[in-house]
Scaffold this motif. Structure first.
Motif, short mmCIF file in Angstrom:
data_model
loop_
_atom_site.label_atom_id
_atom_site.label_comp_id
_atom_site.label_asym_id
_atom_site.label_seq_id
_atom_site.Cartn_x
_atom_site.Cartn_y
_atom_site.Cartn_z
N ILE A 193 9.52 -26.15 61.78
CA ILE A 193 10.07 -26.38 60.45
C ILE A 193 11.11 -25.30 60.19
O ILE A 193 10.88 -24.10 60.45
CB ILE A 193 8.97 -26.37 59.36
N THR A 194 12.27 -25.73 59.71
CA THR A 194 13.32 -24.76 59.36
C THR A 194 13.90 -25.14 58.00
O THR A 194 13.85 -26.30 57.60
CB THR A 194 14.47 -24.77 60.38
N PRO A 251 15.04 -41.66 61.38
CA PRO A 251 14.44 -40.64 62.25
C PRO A 251 13.35 -41.21 63.16
O PRO A 251 12.94 -40.54 64.09
CB PRO A 251 13.82 -39.65 61.26
N LEU A 252 12.91 -42.43 62.90
CA LEU A 252 11.84 -42.99 63.74
C LEU A 252 12.35 -43.72 64.97
O LEU A 252 11.53 -44.21 65.76
CB LEU A 252 10.98 -43.96 62.92
N ASN A 264 5.49 -28.00 66.97
CA ASN A 264 5.99 -28.28 65.62
C ASN A 264 6.98 -27.21 65.17
O ASN A 264 6.73 -26.02 65.33
CB ASN A 264 4.84 -28.33 64.63
N ARG A 271 17.27 -28.64 55.79
CA ARG A 271 15.87 -28.36 56.11
C ARG A 271 15.36 -29.46 57.03
O ARG A 271 15.74 -30.62 56.87
CB ARG A 271 15.02 -28.24 54.85
N ASN A 272 14.51 -29.09 57.95
CA ASN A 272 14.04 -30.06 58.95
C ASN A 272 12.61 -29.78 59.36
O ASN A 272 12.22 -28.63 59.46
CB ASN A 272 14.92 -29.99 60.21
N SER A 273 11.89 -30.85 59.59
CA SER A 273 10.59 -30.74 60.24
C SER A 273 10.63 -31.65 61.45
O SER A 273 10.93 -32.84 61.33
CB SER A 273 9.47 -31.20 59.29
N TRP A 316 17.30 -36.82 55.84
CA TRP A 316 16.66 -37.93 55.13
C TRP A 316 16.22 -37.57 53.70
O TRP A 316 16.56 -38.29 52.76
CB TRP A 316 15.47 -38.44 55.97
N PRO A 317 15.46 -36.49 53.50
CA PRO A 317 15.01 -36.20 52.12
C PRO A 317 16.16 -36.01 51.14
O PRO A 317 16.08 -36.45 49.99
CB PRO A 317 14.21 -34.89 52.27
N ILE A 345 3.07 -24.25 61.38
CA ILE A 345 3.98 -24.61 60.27
C ILE A 345 3.25 -24.64 58.94
O ILE A 345 3.79 -25.07 57.93
CB ILE A 345 4.64 -25.98 60.52
N THR A 370 10.00 -23.08 51.46
CA THR A 370 11.09 -23.98 51.07
C THR A 370 11.33 -23.89 49.57
O THR A 370 12.47 -23.82 49.10
CB THR A 370 10.75 -25.45 51.42
N TRP A 371 10.23 -23.88 48.83
CA TRP A 371 10.32 -23.81 47.36
C TRP A 371 10.91 -22.49 46.90
O TRP A 371 11.78 -22.45 46.03
CB TRP A 371 8.93 -24.02 46.76
N ALA A 378 4.57 -24.09 55.04
CA ALA A 378 6.02 -23.88 55.12
C ALA A 378 6.71 -24.24 53.80
O ALA A 378 7.69 -23.63 53.41
CB ALA A 378 6.61 -24.69 56.27
N GLY A 379 6.17 -25.25 53.12
CA GLY A 379 6.80 -25.73 51.90
C GLY A 379 6.84 -24.70 50.78
O GLY A 379 7.68 -24.77 49.88
#
Lengths: 146, 421
Positions: B330-331, B43-44, B328, B319-321, B292-293, B373, B380-381, B376-377
């Motif tokens: 986050i989804t 992603p970088l 910013n 899921r994406n940031s 990636w995660p 954002i 997600t949780w 946001a986690g």
């Protein structure tokens, strides 16, 4: 190692935030930290109040830390004591850690760097975490330390 | 004989190496990497192109990662065949690698859309580090670039090219940008930000033809419009890298199907990352979740199981940031509103923040957070753990939900033993 919360003892006084900021200031003195430093430090825990409940959102240094596993750069890591830390030079502020942290304990710095910031257990400030030592009600307790 | 053989050298492979080494400190690990680079953060690459990170910072773990973990790393070594009966992998050039346990972590590749006039100089993918090296050599400030595809990869490419001083035009087939993770309203906010940053966005349209003799000189769109450009970036989706498995007897659907231990239908053969079709607890289907995660976590699960320590994945969902020009986003989870699902939306036009959660059967199943954002986690949780959301609707409407707002029944799970398991 992590800071455990006795939320029934928390009255939302905010001293944890104040002393967290002090711990991350250059002087580590409360007056100087708030008034006398060129760039004011930031608290790395975030007190939240929804009456009657209050407590700080704070990194739990999870064993299976989702922020470490999800980090796209490898900047978020576990040190040898299993403390979750951020290697700031490596971070690109993609905020995948914020997407992954179930505690809402990672937030964006208000400084120009816009880095994600979180509890580092005062690792650079020596000794016990300032929030634990300065909570007047004993609501924050360091667990798992040697 | 290799105790562990890993094909691929990105997030899933790294997760697997770390997983194996938590259980087995000694066994031989060999990694076959098609690319001639140490594991770097895919992603970088857009940050690398824009000059925000250098060649050192893009390396995912330290340079001593392989020696520290006693890994035999074979760079530039492409696997072309797997024989699960003989337990041998053959690489290009004919070298055989026998193994006890195999991990397939070959990732995915960009799709090459069929375009008239394809194959000219100036035509690029934007998928790996070599793509960026090629681009860097072939672009200069003031050039015009057309990006085919307004998805995550296409838009990150567009942003980086724009920051390099190119005139960028994005052509997207769908009616709006990032249509796999955003709804129309949030996509419109993003589109405005991108346009204001100087990129032209064309939706509901396709590139039909590339013009020029040997070099790219322009494109012709489905609408008939002609755009001149010297660079064309193709970012029109990806596909899992499975072609080398054709004669292996390892079944492949859209990706390689695996069980919760990340094992394929052949004993001793595991798979992880973009190449995998794994369990998605939200859609309750097996699907490819190329993020990636997920790749890292699947690799970790595979590695532990390969080393004999039983571990099960609870599944992975999209899921994406991501950010574009400072906006910013986050989804997570599901995007579509079907019958029986309820949307909660909080759109603040002044602050340029948009927030939307999707509730189905009293559970959170999807979220979009844009502009703000924070926390946001937590959502997600809630999505991952299928926590009941019924009593939280008022809080959700406010646009902010953190552990202080949760009922004790949920909070005690979050802060308990099973919280982040």
């Amino acid at each position: 190692m992590k800071i455990e919360l006795k939320k029934e003892y928390c009255v939302g006084c905010g001293l944890c935030e104040i002393y967290c900021l002090v711990a991350h200031s250059s002087s580590r003195e409360v007056i100087k930290a708030f008034k006398g430093e060129k760039e004011k430090a930031e608290s790395r825990l975030f007190l939240e109040i929804d009456k009657p409940v209050s407590f700080p959102l704070q990194c739990q240094h999870c064993d299976d830390a989702p922020c470490v596993r999800g980090c796209i750069t490898g900047a978020m890591y576990k040190n040898q004591e299993e403390i979750t830390l951020l290697e700031e030079d490596k971070c690109v502020s993609c905020y995948t850690c914020i997407l992954e942290c179930p505690y809402g304990a990672i937030q964006i710095s208000k400084k120009e760097s816009l880095l994600p910031i979180k509890c580092d257990l005062c690792i650079g400030s020596g000794g016990e975490p300032y929030c634990v030592n300065n909570c007047p009600n004993g609501a924050l307790i360091l667990k798992g330390g040697s | 004989m290799n105790d562990y053989l890993i094909i691929g050298n990105s997030a899933a492979a790294t997760g697997a190496i770390e997983g194996i080494r938590t259980v087995d400190k000694k066994g031989d690990i060999t990694v076959l990497s098609e690319e001639a680079h140490l594991c770097y953060s895919r992603p970088l690459i857009s940050y690398f192109l824009a000059g925000k990170v250098d060649g050192g910072k893009i390396i995912y773990r330290g340079r001593d990662f392989y020696s520290k973990n006693k890994v035999n790393l074979h760079l530039g070594s492409r696997a072309i065949e797997v024989d699960p009966d003989k337990k041998v992998v053959t690489s290009e050039g004919g070298r055989d690698y026998p193994y006890q346990k195999l991990l397939i972590a070959t990732g995915s590749s960009p799709l090459a859309p069929l375009l008239k006039g394809s194959g000219k100089k100036g035509q690029h993918f934007f998928y790996n580090l070599n793509d960026v090296y090629h681009l860097k050599e072939n672009i200069k400030e003031g050039d015009s670039a057309v990006v085919v595809g307004g998805g995550l990869i296409g838009l990150k490419a567009a942003e980086a090219l724009s920051l390099k001083g190119l005139k960028v035009i994005v052509v997207e087939k769908a009616p709006y940008l990032l249509s796999s993770i955003l709804n129309q309203v949030s996509a419109t906010i993003l589109e405005e930000r991108i346009r204001k940053s100087g990129i032209r966005v064309i939706v509901n349209n396709t590139v039909e033809e590339i013009t020029g003799t040997k070099k790219v000189e322009g494109v012709i769109l489905g609408s008939g419009e002609r755009i001149s450009c010297t660079t064309l970036v193709l970012a029109a989706g990806v596909k899992p890298n499975t072609s080398f498995l054709e004669n292996s007897g390892i079944p492949v659907n859209r990706g390689i199907p695996v069980n919760e231990k990340m094992e394929t239908q052949r004993e001793g053969v595991y798979a992880a990352g973009d190449v995998v079709e794994g369990w998605d607890p939200l859609s309750e289907n097996k699907r490819v979740v190329p993020i990636w995660p997920a790749a890292y976590c699947q690799g970790l699960v595979a590695g532990k199981n390969m080393a004999g320590h039983p571990m099960e994945s609870s599944g992975e969902f999209p899921r994406n940031s991501i950010s574009f020009f400072g906006l910013n986003i986050i989804t997570a989870g599901l995007l579509e509103v079907n019958s029986g699902e309820e949307e909660i939306i909080n759109y603040n036009e002044d602050k340029n923040t948009y927030y939307r959660v999707l509730i189905k059967d009293n559970r959170l199943v999807g979220m979009i957070k844009m502009g703000d954002i924070k926390e946001a986690g937590v959502l997600t949780w809630m999505i991952k753990k299928k926590m009941p959301a019924g009593n939280l609707k008022e809080k959700l409407k406010s646009g902010s939900l953190n552990p202080v707002h949760l009922p004790e029944s949920i909070r005690s799970i979050l802060y308990g033993e099973e919280g982040v398991k």
